[in-house]
Each structure stands twice: as C-alpha cells, then as structure tokens.
Design a protein around this motif. Structure first.
Motif, PDB file in Angstrom:
ATOM      1  N   GLU A  42      -6.371 -15.994  -3.580  1.00 19.99           N
ATOM      2  CA  GLU A  42      -7.054 -16.707  -2.921  1.00 19.99           C
ATOM      3  C   GLU A  42      -8.829 -16.897  -3.623  1.00 19.99           C
ATOM      4  N   HIS A  43      -9.086 -15.731  -4.078  1.00 19.76           N
ATOM      5  CA  HIS A  43     -10.196 -15.782  -4.683  1.00 19.76           C
ATOM      6  C   HIS A  43     -10.341 -16.695  -5.984  1.00 19.76           C
ATOM      7  N   VAL A  44      -9.080 -16.534  -6.799  1.00 15.43           N
ATOM      8  CA  VAL A  44      -8.935 -17.157  -7.944  1.00 15.43           C
ATOM      9  C   VAL A  44      -8.830 -18.924  -7.936  1.00 15.43           C
ATOM     10  N   GLN A  45      -8.113 -18.928  -6.559  1.00 15.99           N
ATOM     11  CA  GLN A  45      -8.188 -20.557  -6.215  1.00 15.99           C
ATOM     12  C   GLN A  45      -9.474 -21.098  -5.815  1.00 15.99           C
ATOM     13  N   ARG A  46     -10.146 -20.230  -4.958  1.00 19.64           N
ATOM     14  CA  ARG A  46     -11.810 -20.650  -4.975  1.00 19.64           C
ATOM     15  C   ARG A  46     -12.363 -21.024  -5.819  1.00 19.64           C
ATOM     16  N   ILE A  47     -12.371 -20.089  -7.020  1.00 19.84           N
ATOM     17  CA  ILE A  47     -13.014 -20.313  -8.420  1.00 19.84           C
ATOM     18  C   ILE A  47     -12.732 -21.743  -8.715  1.00 19.84           C
ATOM     19  N   MET A  48     -11.424 -21.790  -8.914  1.00 18.91           N
ATOM     20  CA  MET A  48     -10.936 -23.015  -9.753  1.00 18.91           C
ATOM     21  C   MET A  48     -11.077 -24.150  -8.900  1.00 18.91           C
ATOM     22  N   THR A  49     -11.147 -24.340  -7.726  1.00 17.25           N
ATOM     23  CA  THR A  49     -11.334 -25.435  -6.701  1.00 17.25           C
ATOM     24  C   THR A  49     -12.904 -25.750  -6.986  1.00 17.25           C
ATOM     25  N   ASP A  50     -13.632 -24.798  -6.766  1.00 16.99           N
ATOM     26  CA  ASP A  50     -15.035 -24.972  -6.907  1.00 16.99           C
ATOM     27  C   ASP A  50     -15.679 -25.448  -8.198  1.00 16.99           C
ATOM     28  N   GLY A  51     -14.812 -25.065  -9.357  1.00 17.77           N
ATOM     29  CA  GLY A  51     -15.114 -25.491 -10.650  1.00 17.77           C
ATOM     30  C   GLY A  51     -14.808 -26.944 -10.832  1.00 17.77           C
ATOM     31  N   ALA A  52     -13.461 -27.220 -10.347  1.00 17.32           N
ATOM     32  CA  ALA A  52     -13.191 -28.685 -10.453  1.00 17.32           C
ATOM     33  C   ALA A  52     -14.038 -29.668  -9.900  1.00 17.32           C
ATOM     34  N   HIS A  53     -14.557 -29.165  -8.514  1.00 17.54           N
ATOM     35  CA  HIS A  53     -15.471 -30.120  -7.945  1.00 17.54           C
ATOM     36  C   HIS A  53     -16.597 -30.250  -8.651  1.00 17.54           C
ATOM     37  N   ALA A  54     -17.171 -29.325  -9.172  1.00 16.27           N
ATOM     38  CA  ALA A  54     -18.527 -29.080 -10.013  1.00 16.27           C
ATOM     39  C   ALA A  54     -18.186 -30.090 -11.248  1.00 16.27           C
ATOM     40  N   PHE A  55     -17.320 -29.803 -11.922  1.00 16.65           N
ATOM     41  CA  PHE A  55     -16.847 -30.791 -13.259  1.00 16.65           C
ATOM     42  C   PHE A  55     -16.916 -32.245 -12.679  1.00 16.65           C
ATOM     43  N   MET A  56     -16.148 -32.700 -11.629  1.00 16.70           N
ATOM     44  CA  MET A  56     -16.091 -34.043 -11.229  1.00 16.70           C
ATOM     45  C   MET A  56     -17.489 -34.568 -10.695  1.00 16.70           C
ATOM     46  N   ARG A  57     -18.458 -33.549 -10.088  1.00 12.60           N
ATOM     47  CA  ARG A  57     -19.818 -34.102  -9.666  1.00 12.60           C
ATOM     48  C   ARG A  57     -20.532 -34.467 -10.999  1.00 12.60           C
ATOM     49  N   ALA A  58     -20.290 -33.602 -12.125  1.00 13.36           N
ATOM     50  CA  ALA A  58     -20.876 -33.989 -13.358  1.00 13.36           C
ATOM     51  C   ALA A  58     -20.418 -35.345 -14.249  1.00 13.36           C
ATOM     52  N   TYR A  59     -19.118 -35.382 -14.133  1.00 11.08           N
ATOM     53  CA  TYR A  59     -18.593 -36.406 -15.005  1.00 11.08           C
ATOM     54  C   TYR A  59     -17.797 -37.545 -14.315  1.00 11.08           C
ATOM     55  N   ALA A  60     -17.587 -37.503 -12.986  1.00 12.45           N
ATOM     56  CA  ALA A  60     -17.020 -38.675 -12.298  1.00 12.45           C
ATOM     57  C   ALA A  60     -17.916 -39.930 -12.712  1.00 12.45           C
ATOM     58  N   ALA A  61     -17.232 -41.128 -12.989  1.00 14.86           N
ATOM     59  CA  ALA A  61     -18.086 -42.347 -12.971  1.00 14.86           C
ATOM     60  C   ALA A  61     -18.727 -42.725 -11.867  1.00 14.86           C
ATOM     61  N   ARG A  62     -19.963 -43.129 -12.153  1.00 18.46           N
ATOM     62  CA  ARG A  62     -20.617 -43.773 -10.976  1.00 18.46           C
ATOM     63  C   ARG A  62     -20.018 -45.140 -10.628  1.00 18.46           C
ATOM     64  N   GLY A  63     -20.078 -45.718  -9.232  1.00 19.59           N
ATOM     65  CA  GLY A  63     -19.458 -46.885  -8.867  1.00 19.59           C
ATOM     66  C   GLY A  63     -19.879 -47.964  -9.880  1.00 19.59           C
ATOM     67  N   ASP A  64     -21.023 -48.138 -10.481  1.00 22.96           N
ATOM     68  CA  ASP A  64     -21.516 -49.337 -11.138  1.00 22.96           C
ATOM     69  C   ASP A  64     -20.528 -49.334 -12.609  1.00 22.96           C
ATOM     70  N   ASN A  65     -20.034 -48.016 -12.809  1.00 23.29           N
ATOM     71  CA  ASN A  65     -19.381 -47.777 -14.388  1.00 23.29           C
ATOM     72  C   ASN A  65     -17.925 -48.031 -14.189  1.00 23.29           C
ATOM     73  N   ARG A  66     -17.473 -48.139 -12.924  1.00 21.27           N
ATOM     74  CA  ARG A  66     -15.788 -48.174 -12.993  1.00 21.27           C
ATOM     75  C   ARG A  66     -15.518 -49.604 -13.140  1.00 21.27           C
ATOM     76  N   ARG A  67     -14.218 -49.549 -13.927  1.00 19.80           N
ATOM     77  CA  ARG A  67     -13.564 -50.711 -14.200  1.00 19.80           C
ATOM     78  C   ARG A  67     -12.819 -51.299 -12.996  1.00 19.80           C
TER      79      ARG A  67
END
Length: 219
Positions: free
Chosen positions: A194-219
């Motif tokens: 459960e601890h590992v899953q929390r780390i991996m989930t939090d990390g994935a969300h942080a990654f997407m906050r940093a790299y997800a395209a903003r609305g005006d960049n989406r094709r």
C-alpha cells in the motif's frame, strides 16, 4: 609486455547460465560479494567451479552478469507494462484520460518491483559494490530503459496530450518521482504494497501536473 587479453567467456547452455546467476545473486545478497566463494556458487548452482569460470571469467564479471540479467528482466517488464497501459491500442476515452493510464502504469510498475527478487537484489548489489562496476556508468541498458519510456511520452506529446520538449528528460523525471522514491525508502517500507502504491500514484499525478498539455496546447 602488453596488457593481458581477457579470456573469452563461454556461451554455454542457458539453463546452466541461469542456475549460476541465481546462485550468485542469492549468495552475494546473503553473504556479500567478498565473502562469497566461487566454490559456494558452483555448489549451489550444481555445476563445477570450472564451469562458473568458463561462463563468467571471474567474480566481478559474474556480479556484473547478475545485475545485467536483472536489468534485462526489468526492461522486459517495462515494455509489457507500457504495452498494457500506454499502447497505441488505447481507446479515445482512455487517451483523453491520460492521467488515469499513466497512474495505472505507475502502480503496476511499483508492484513489479515488489515481486521481483531480481530487481531488489540488483539494487542492493549496485549500492554495495558500485566501485567495482565502472561499466554501470552510462550503461547502454540503463539508456534503453529511459528511451523505451521516452518514446511513449513523445507519442503522447505528438497527440497534444503532454507538453514535452525533451522526452528522455521527462522519462527521467517520471522515474525520479516514482521508482527512485520507492528505492530510497527503508526496506520495510518498500515491502509495504500500500505504501509503494501511494508513492507511485502520487508520483504519477505529480508528473502529469508538470507535463500535461494545457487546454490551449491540445490538438
């Protein structure tokens, strides 16, 4: 006299090679590389000591073989999980919710670390014997892990779902936010699913906050 030419290592039978790697991995972790004899490895692998030397040449190259074998296994798992979670076969709905796909990929990647004795042993052996293995600096296998994920990130950037200028750097950031965080945890915490899953989930969300395209960049 010139520098001695290393004795070529025999290809041999794969089942013997696998038995030697498993025996060496287990003994190296249990007793340490220095305190593990080639005789003990041969006895556990049920082969002759001559066979161990024929296949790997010396203990240092055997240690490198153990770590490279773990790396190959981890790379195979990485490719399977990318194909499952981040493939070209995603439905339009799944592509639109890329954060869900990336999170699922991260969670399964964390689970694979928990169940892989290869991976855990390799991490321990690298940490304890880094000075013995200069080959691990800029090792092509490590680059392959990064490029494999980077290719997928570049694909989603092309679709306008990620804002990624340097896919390989983004892949390294993903690794830093997820798997490296797990590896930096104490052993007892790394064994807590459960601890590992929390780390991996939090990390994935942080990654997407940093790299997800903003609305005006989406094709």
């Amino acid at each position: 006299m010139g520098e001695a030419i290393p004795k070529p290592v025999r290809r041999g039978q794969e089942h013997k090679r696998a038995a030697i790697l498993v025996a060496a991995r287990d003994l190296f972790v249990q007793s340490g590389v220095e305190r593990t004899s080639m005789d003990a490895i041969a006895e556990r692998a049920a082969v002759s000591k001559r066979t161990v030397y024929d296949y790997y040449g010396d203990k240092r190259r055997l240690l490198l073989g153990v770590i490279e074998d773990a790396g190959e296994t981890a790379l195979g798992t990485l490719r399977e999980l990318i194909d499952t979670h981040l493939s070209d076969r995603l439905t339009p709905e799944e592509v639109a919710d890329l954060e869900h796909a990336v999170t699922g990929f991260a969670i399964d990647l964390g689970r694979s670390q928990l169940i892989s004795s290869h991976y855990a042993a390799a991490v321990t052996l690298i940490a304890e014997n880094e000075t013995l293995l200069p080959e691990l600096d800029d090792h092509p296998l490590g680059d392959t892990h990064t490029r494999t994920l980077a290719e997928r990130l570049a694909h989603f950037a092309d679709l306008g779902l990620l804002d990624v200028d340097d896919p390989e750097l983004a892949a390294e950031h993903f690794h830093a936010l997820t798997t490296l965080r797990v590896l930096n945890e104490p052993l007892r915490r790394r064994a807590d699913a459960e601890h590992v899953q929390r780390i991996m989930t939090d990390g994935a969300h942080a990654f997407m906050r940093a790299y997800a395209a903003r609305g005006d960049n989406r094709r």
